[in-house]
Design an enzyme around this catalytic site. Structure first.
Site, PDB file in Angstrom:
ATOM      1  N   SER A 165       0.850  -1.185   0.000  1.00  0.00           N
ATOM      2  CA  SER A 165       0.000   0.000   0.000  1.00  0.00           C
ATOM      3  C   SER A 165       0.892   1.242   0.000  1.00  0.00           C
ATOM      4  O   SER A 165       1.667   1.440  -0.929  1.00  0.00           O
ATOM      5  CB  SER A 165      -0.968  -0.038   1.188  1.00  0.00           C
ATOM      6  OG  SER A 165      -1.975   0.932   1.045  1.00  0.00           O
ATOM      7  N   GLU A 191      -1.921  -2.176  -8.246  1.00  0.00           N
ATOM      8  CA  GLU A 191      -3.128  -2.528  -7.484  1.00  0.00           C
ATOM      9  C   GLU A 191      -3.713  -1.237  -6.949  1.00  0.00           C
ATOM     10  O   GLU A 191      -3.028  -0.212  -6.872  1.00  0.00           O
ATOM     11  CB  GLU A 191      -2.798  -3.503  -6.351  1.00  0.00           C
ATOM     12  CG  GLU A 191      -1.837  -2.990  -5.296  1.00  0.00           C
ATOM     13  CD  GLU A 191      -2.493  -2.186  -4.183  1.00  0.00           C
ATOM     14  OE1 GLU A 191      -3.726  -2.302  -3.990  1.00  0.00           O
ATOM     15  OE2 GLU A 191      -1.785  -1.426  -3.504  1.00  0.00           O
ATOM     16  N   HIS A 213      -5.174  -5.055  -1.923  1.00  0.00           N
ATOM     17  CA  HIS A 213      -5.895  -4.982  -0.651  1.00  0.00           C
ATOM     18  C   HIS A 213      -6.933  -6.102  -0.574  1.00  0.00           C
ATOM     19  O   HIS A 213      -8.149  -5.876  -0.539  1.00  0.00           O
ATOM     20  CB  HIS A 213      -6.558  -3.613  -0.511  1.00  0.00           C
ATOM     21  CG  HIS A 213      -5.589  -2.494  -0.306  1.00  0.00           C
ATOM     22  ND1 HIS A 213      -4.733  -2.060  -1.299  1.00  0.00           N
ATOM     23  CD2 HIS A 213      -5.323  -1.723   0.782  1.00  0.00           C
ATOM     24  CE1 HIS A 213      -3.989  -1.062  -0.831  1.00  0.00           C
ATOM     25  NE2 HIS A 213      -4.332  -0.840   0.423  1.00  0.00           N
TER      26      HIS A 213
END
Length: 341
Positions: free
Chosen positions: A138, A240, A311
């Protein structure tokens, strides 16, 4: 192959024309020390606040469950607004963990936001002199990309210490970090085990090899034009995202296209775009698969989507900065050489 190409396909050639010449020779990455049962690992909070005692204990228990001994950074429970302490203190924890000879790897406790603020403060000479695994995802994308450019050794895009470590995440991490293997990812692990949930879609067929670079799309786009972004010439780009509406995905991919990054890469893997849907009633715009097709199909390079990266539970652990080979039809990522010794 997807067929939705008409709307923006005409400008795909222009994006490809922005590419630099192929064949960029990446420097050989340094082999990192492998993890062993009983090793000490550092836990840092490079971004958002990580001061909840229960969550800190869960993260430490996850490390203990791996057979590792967690060591908390000095400032992980600090609070500075929405950040886990001041920028200098968070950077100091990174320096302390890399300088500590008893620490074999460094895990981020969580993501959120804040890692990018640390990049100008990091002592790259110290980090290069003490190569060890950096693990997280992330917002940790900012560190992964900066390490790929300035540290000279690979890192692992994997769950943060405070996240769940499900079987696929753990297996792919163990093979890379403990066993010193060069595993086949997604096809051997994600596709077979979770076929009904993470089924990859071929956008353009083919195989390609290159240095694996990428991570969270938003974080990558915020580094555009900075000295912390590595050279993507001939790379395998993986992306992502979470919680972004379709037009935002479009906007960020357009930024990568206009900056020439999409035209440089040898292949693309798009993982999961979790909760990437508009909340507008009667939404009639593009879907994320349509947007991916519009930007990636015209490039004429191997590309696939749907890999269990991001995620999601059971996300793959990926070797950022290492040489890999992708097969867009099989939906696989093969690490070509172990990253630890």
């Amino acid at each position: 192959m997807l067929s939705r190409r008409s709307t923006l396909g005409g400008i795909g050639g222009l994006w490809a024309a922005l590419a630099l010449s192929p064949g960029h020779a990446a420097r050989p990455p340094i082999k990192l020390p492998r993890l062993r049962i009983g090793d000490t690992v550092g836990l840092i909070a490079p971004a958002s606040v990580a001061d909840e005692p229960f969550n800190l204990e869960l993260a430490q228990n996850s490390m203990r469950g791996m057979g590792l001994v967690p060591k908390l950074g000095r400032h992980v429970s600090d609070r500075f607004g929405y950040l886990a302490g001041t920028d200098r203190d968070r950077a100091a924890d990174i320096h302390a963990m890399f300088a500590d000879k008893t620490v074999r790897a460094v895990f981020a406790l969580r993501g959120g936001w804040g890692g990018g603020r640390l990049l100008p403060l990091l002592d790259w000479d110290l980090i290069r002199a003490n190569p060890k695994l950096l693990v997280g995802f992330s917002d940790v994308t900012a560190l992964h990309l900066a390490f790929a450019e300035h540290a000279g050794f690979p890192t692992i895009h994997a769950p943060n210490a405070g996240n769940r470590w499900d079987v696929i995440s753990w297996n792919s991490f163990w093979r890379m970090a403990f066993a010193g293997q060069a595993p086949l990812l997604n096809g051997a692990e994600g596709q077979d085990i979770t076929q009904d949930r993470w089924r990859t879609t071929t956008i353009r067929p083919g195989k390609a090899s290159g240095r694996l670079l990428g991570g969270n799309l938003t974080v990558l786009s915020t580094l555009m034009g900075s000295p912390w972004l590595p050279d993507f010439d001939g790379a395998i780009l993986f992306l992502e995202e979470v919680g972004e509406a379709e037009y935002r995905i479009d906007r960020m991919l357009n930024q990568l296209a206009l900056a020439g990054i999409l035209g440089k890469v040898a292949g693309v893997v798009f993982g999961q775009c979790s909760r990437c849907t508009s909340n507008v009633a009667d939404y009639a715009g593009f879907t994320v698969p349509q947007i991916l097709d519009q930007y990636l199909s015209p490039l004429g390079i191997p590309a696939f989507s749907g890999a269990n990266i991001g995620h999601v539970s059971n996300q793959l652990s990926l070797p950022v900065g290492a040489q890999v080979r992708i097969d867009a039809e099989a939906g696989t990522i093969l690490l070509l050489d172990p990253i630890v010794a």
